[in-house]
Design an enzyme around this catalytic site. Structure first.
Site: not given
Length: 182
Positions: A36, A118
């Site tokens: 992400h 992330e």
């Protein structure tokens, strides 16, 4: 890079336990890695607002954009900051809330069987080289720790939630990551 299987933690990461997690249906069913991007506020880096979001401590008065995030309950297993710093929010054997409505390789509910990573970044700016090297080191360590994982079992959020999500975005260099993993 070292993964402690007992704790489900990356030893090189700073650890803050997010309340936004729960038990996986099968804690041994870790079949993929989802990449992400995140920046708070959008396009800005270097603050601790991502940590605050994942820890349910984001003060919506700090920036107008944060008002729309009020009450949002999300997390990820790992965050790789622009400088390569690793922060872990959820043990790998538990379910982080990173994928939302998703489907990958014929399976729904990707939170159940994937690890979410992330990268501090956004869709319209290149990622830092340090992040790629740290990401490759993390993926290599995860593949050693969890034998069912391999370099072919990596997807972007855009791949598991097409039309709904766009990250890690057009500036993410998949070929460069694969070179680092070889």
């Amino acid at each position: 890079m070292n993964i402690d299987l007992t704790q489900g933690r990356c030893n090189e990461a700073v650890f803050y336990l997010s309340p936004n997690h729960d038990e996986r249906p099968d804690p041994t069913d870790i079949q993929g890695i989802v990449i992400h991007n995140i920046s708070l506020p959008p396009g800005e880096f270097g603050q601790r607002f991502i940590d605050d979001l994942f820890l349910n401590q984001l003060d919506s008065s700090q920036h107008p954009y944060f008002e729309q995030l009020k009450g949002l309950k999300v997390s990820s297993h790992l965050l790789i900051r622009r400088n390569g710093e690793l922060v872990q929010f959820v043990p790998f054997h538990q379910r982080a809330w990173h994928a939302g409505v998703s489907s990958w390789q014929g399976r729904e509910r990707c939170n159940d069987f994937t690890i979410g990573i992330e990268l501090e970044g956004c869709d319209d700016k290149p990622f830092d080289d340090t992040q790629y090297h740290q990401l490759a080191a993390v993926i290599s360590a995860l593949c050693k720790a969890y034998p069912q994982l391999n370099y072919e079992r990596i997807a972007g959020h855009e791949h598991i939630a097409p039309g709904r999500k766009t990250d890690p975005g057009p500036f993410f260099e998949w070929d460069y990551l694969r070179q680092l993993l070889d």
